[in-house]
Design an enzyme around this catalytic site. Structure first.
Site, short mmCIF file in Angstrom:
data_model
loop_
_atom_site.label_atom_id
_atom_site.label_comp_id
_atom_site.label_asym_id
_atom_site.label_seq_id
_atom_site.Cartn_x
_atom_site.Cartn_y
_atom_site.Cartn_z
CB VAL A 20 45.95 31.07 42.23
CG1 VAL A 20 45.27 31.34 40.90
CG2 VAL A 20 45.65 32.20 43.21
CE LYS A 21 51.18 28.96 38.47
NZ LYS A 21 52.61 28.70 38.20
NE ARG A 44 52.57 25.39 57.46
CZ ARG A 44 53.57 24.89 56.77
NH1 ARG A 44 54.07 25.54 55.71
NH2 ARG A 44 54.11 23.71 57.08
CD GLU A 138 55.09 18.45 53.62
OE1 GLU A 138 55.74 17.42 53.91
OE2 GLU A 138 54.57 19.19 54.48
CB ALA A 150 45.88 15.33 60.01
#
Length: 207
Positions: A20-21, A44, A138, A150
């Protein structure tokens, strides 16, 4: 399983709050009618089985997971241009609601496989009924081209467990180089792209 749910609860809360931030950064830019370096944000919590496998591979005791495993909570920020990565990093470094404890630059220092991304390890406080819990999370910041590569590499890694046949390994490296060149080309015409996006947004809002 109940113990795992209790252990992971603050991590689940952290990824929701961080998502959210960090999405809020994009909204701030849009409110100020500026091009946002943030394209979109995903998050996640690492699955229990993955935690167990990584802890075993790296000899991390279960009672040291909170300090020894930095990516149980993971957030990914995608941007359009390589230069946006440093803009986002600078904003995160200046925040007071989290603290950057480590940075890993795989953009300038590309991995042998071709992997490119910028990683920030942050310490983030989570408010729980029992008090404040500081956890590590992370934050990966990458362009859309880097993310496409990726994602494909991650899928192939499951099939080959990291032991790629020589031809696949070479093709992945070639694809990584192509993604790098795409990022370079997009950076060259950045102003044109952003002007077109503003024009498109204006026309859409007039409908």
């Amino acid at each position: 399983m109940e113990q795992w749910e209790k252990f992971l609860a603050p991590y689940k809360q952290a990824v929701e709050e961080l998502k959210v931030k960090l999405k809020g950064m994009r909204q701030d830019y849009q409110l100020n009618r500026q091009s946002s370096p943030v394209e979109f944000v995903t998050a996640r919590v690492k699955p229990v089985q993955s935690i167990i496998e990584k802890a075993s591979a790296r000899n991390i005791p279960y009672d040291r997971l909170q300090e020894g495993m930095y990516d149980i909570a993971g957030v990914r920020i995608m941007c359009q241009f390589v230069d946006d990565i440093e803009v986002i990093c600078a904003q995160i470094r200046n925040r007071t609601d989290m603290r950057v404890v480590e940075e890993r630059d795989y953009v300038a220092n590309t991995k042998e496989s071709g992997y490119r991304s910028y990683h920030l390890i942050v310490e983030y406080p989570v408010e729980r009924l029992s008090g404040t819990v500081s956890i590590l999370a992370e934050i990966q910041i990458r362009t859309l081209a880097m993310n496409f590569w990726a994602t494909i590499e991650h899928t192939l890694n499951y099939k080959y467990s990291g032991e790629y046949p020589p031809e696949i390994k070479k093709r992945l490296q070639n694809a990584a180089e192509a993604a790098y060149l795409l990022d370079q080309e997009m950076s060259e015409i950045r102003e044109e792209i952003q002007d077109a996006q503003k024009y498109y947004t204006k026309k859409r809002n007039m409908r």
